[in-house]
Enzyme design. Structure first.
Site, PDB file in Angstrom:
ATOM      1  N   ARG A  98       0.813  -1.244   0.000  1.00  0.00           N
ATOM      2  CA  ARG A  98       0.000   0.000   0.000  1.00  0.00           C
ATOM      3  C   ARG A  98       0.827   1.266   0.000  1.00  0.00           C
ATOM      4  O   ARG A  98       0.407   2.254  -0.609  1.00  0.00           O
ATOM      5  CB  ARG A  98      -1.054  -0.034   1.111  1.00  0.00           C
ATOM      6  CG  ARG A  98      -0.580   0.009   2.491  1.00  0.00           C
ATOM      7  CD  ARG A  98      -1.325  -0.967   3.377  1.00  0.00           C
ATOM      8  NE  ARG A  98      -0.768  -2.284   3.253  1.00  0.00           N
ATOM      9  CZ  ARG A  98      -1.467  -3.369   2.871  1.00  0.00           C
ATOM     10  NH1 ARG A  98      -2.729  -3.273   2.628  1.00  0.00           N
ATOM     11  NH2 ARG A  98      -0.871  -4.540   2.767  1.00  0.00           N
ATOM     12  N   THR A  99       1.973   1.284   0.680  1.00  0.00           N
ATOM     13  CA  THR A  99       2.755   2.530   0.682  1.00  0.00           C
ATOM     14  C   THR A  99       3.224   2.823  -0.740  1.00  0.00           C
ATOM     15  O   THR A  99       3.114   3.959  -1.223  1.00  0.00           O
ATOM     16  CB  THR A  99       3.959   2.419   1.644  1.00  0.00           C
ATOM     17  OG1 THR A  99       3.482   1.973   2.910  1.00  0.00           O
ATOM     18  CG2 THR A  99       4.646   3.756   1.816  1.00  0.00           C
ATOM     19  N   ARG A 104      11.963   3.187   0.554  1.00  0.00           N
ATOM     20  CA  ARG A 104      11.817   2.153   1.588  1.00  0.00           C
ATOM     21  C   ARG A 104      13.032   1.257   1.455  1.00  0.00           C
ATOM     22  O   ARG A 104      13.201   0.582   0.430  1.00  0.00           O
ATOM     23  CB  ARG A 104      10.513   1.367   1.454  1.00  0.00           C
ATOM     24  CG  ARG A 104      10.410   0.300   2.530  1.00  0.00           C
ATOM     25  CD  ARG A 104       9.097  -0.409   2.577  1.00  0.00           C
ATOM     26  NE  ARG A 104       8.053   0.387   3.171  1.00  0.00           N
ATOM     27  CZ  ARG A 104       6.879  -0.102   3.568  1.00  0.00           C
ATOM     28  NH1 ARG A 104       6.627  -1.394   3.441  1.00  0.00           N
ATOM     29  NH2 ARG A 104       5.967   0.675   4.091  1.00  0.00           N
TER      30      ARG A 104
END
Ligand code: CP
Length: 360
Positions: free
Chosen positions: A92-93, A142
């Site tokens: 989702r990110t 990330r």
């Protein structure tokens, strides 16, 4: 296939010293012309900023409902490019940032694993991000390594024309944009009952390693009379750094392993999963901890306004039958991430005023 080369390690003077500076003492370093361009940890956000971001997210959400509004939004940053460098797993990110960029008309590049970049040839991490900076205006990261997003910002801010950096929830670091969307979800859910002030929030599950609950806890200093309940098995208790922060800012918190006793009294229950991927002890890894799960039976125990949140992905912590209850807001919370991330990017690039002007 040839074995990948070991990544070249480069020594950047001054980085360790900078990294060890207390976070609250280096906030200005992440500004450019007085505006925050690097978003790395929750201590960067004050109440005014949180209120502004929530308002902006709602404005973007409303504009995106109409073709005319969506067209206006998609012209705002059509001259900007973003790199999504997600070399740790994410659903989702990643997707919400990607769509947030699309909403604002940005062009996107992505790398989703070091085996598809020249890091496989041994290129250093620092040279890799410098390369991204040659092409884009924003890097969203990330990465498994602690401090890597901050190091990227530190490195790129030494340029005359810095590139913005957002931490998309890296390794053991914080997940600041999740904290933003969590606050947005809480504020929207409490808008008819006085907002965040005075609310009681239970955080449940793996509080030791869950970066979402840790990042959200930092934001509580911006609200009055909030009480936190940390509900976890002993092995997953909230770490001392967060507890010290809460004590310093006189934020009431309680620790317990008795979920049932907390449930009826709180305004929000924030469930989290056991972060198996970071498990140090195999015995802990196989535990399911059913006493820290939320089941459909619990729906009759909680208050009528009490919301159930989860950063997702979930495993067994929330029974799927709970999803139908209007107090289960985790799917809305997930979607809020897209609006909030669009709000944040529009703020970083200074087009927030153009959005606000549509509502005057
Ligand atoms: N909440 C969250 O960070 O989800 P992903 O790991 O799927 O991005």
């Amino acid at each position: 296939m040839d074995k990948p080369n070991e990544v070249t390690v480069q020594n950047y003077k001054g980085w360790e010293e900078f990294y060890n500076i207390e976070k609250s003492n280096k906030l200005d370093f992440f500004l450019y012309n007085g505006r925050m361009i690097d978003v790395l940890f929750s201590q960067q956000f004050d109440r005014q900023f949180l209120n502004n971001m929530s308002q902006l997210a709602t404005q973007i959400r409303r504009m995106a409902l109409t073709k005319m509004g969506a067209r206006k939004l998609s012209g705002l940053l059509s001259h900007k490019r973003a790199m999504l460098y997600f070399v740790q797993p994410s659903t989702r990110t990643f997707i919400s940032f990607l769509n947030a960029c699309h909403i604002l008309g940005m062009k996107i590049s992505e790398i989703r694993g070091t085996t598809t970049s020249s890091e496989v040839k041994g290129e250093s991490q620092e040279d890799t991000i410098r390369t991204f900076a040659s092409y884009v205006d924003l890097i969203i990261i990330r990465h498994p390594e602690a401090g890597f997003a901050e190091k990227t910002a530190w490195l790129l801010n030494q340029n005359k024309q810095p590139v913005a950096v957002i931490n998309g929830g890296s390794g053991p670091d914080q997940h600041p944009t999740q904290a933003l969307l969590d606050i947005y979800t809480l504020e929207r859910s409490f808008r008819n009952i006085g907002g965040m002030d005075g609310k009681k929030i239970a955080m449940v599950g793996d509080l030791k390693r869950g970066r979402t609950v840790r990042s959200l806890s930092y934001l509580m200093r911006n609200y009055k009379d909030v009480t936190l309940y940390f509900v976890a098995p002993e092995v997953f208790h909230m770490k001392d750094d967060i507890k010290s922060f809460l004590k310093k800012h006189e934020i009431e918190f309680h620790e317990t392993d008795d979920f049932a006793s907390v449930m009826p009294h709180v305004d929000a229950i924030y469930m989290t999963r056991i972060q198996k991927e970071y498990s140090e002890a195999p015995a802990q890894e196989t535990e399911i901890y059913p006493e820290f799960h939320f089941t459909k039976e619990h729906l009759s125990v909680i208050q009528s306004h009490c919301i159930i949140m989860h950063p997702l992905p979930r495993r067994y912590e929330i029974e799927v039958e709970v999803d139908k209850d209007p107090r289960a807001v985790y799917w809305k919370q997930e979607r809020n991430g897209m609006w909030m991330r669009a709000a944040l990017i529009s703020y970083i690039f200074g087009v927030d005023d153009e959005i606000a002007a549509e509502f005057q």
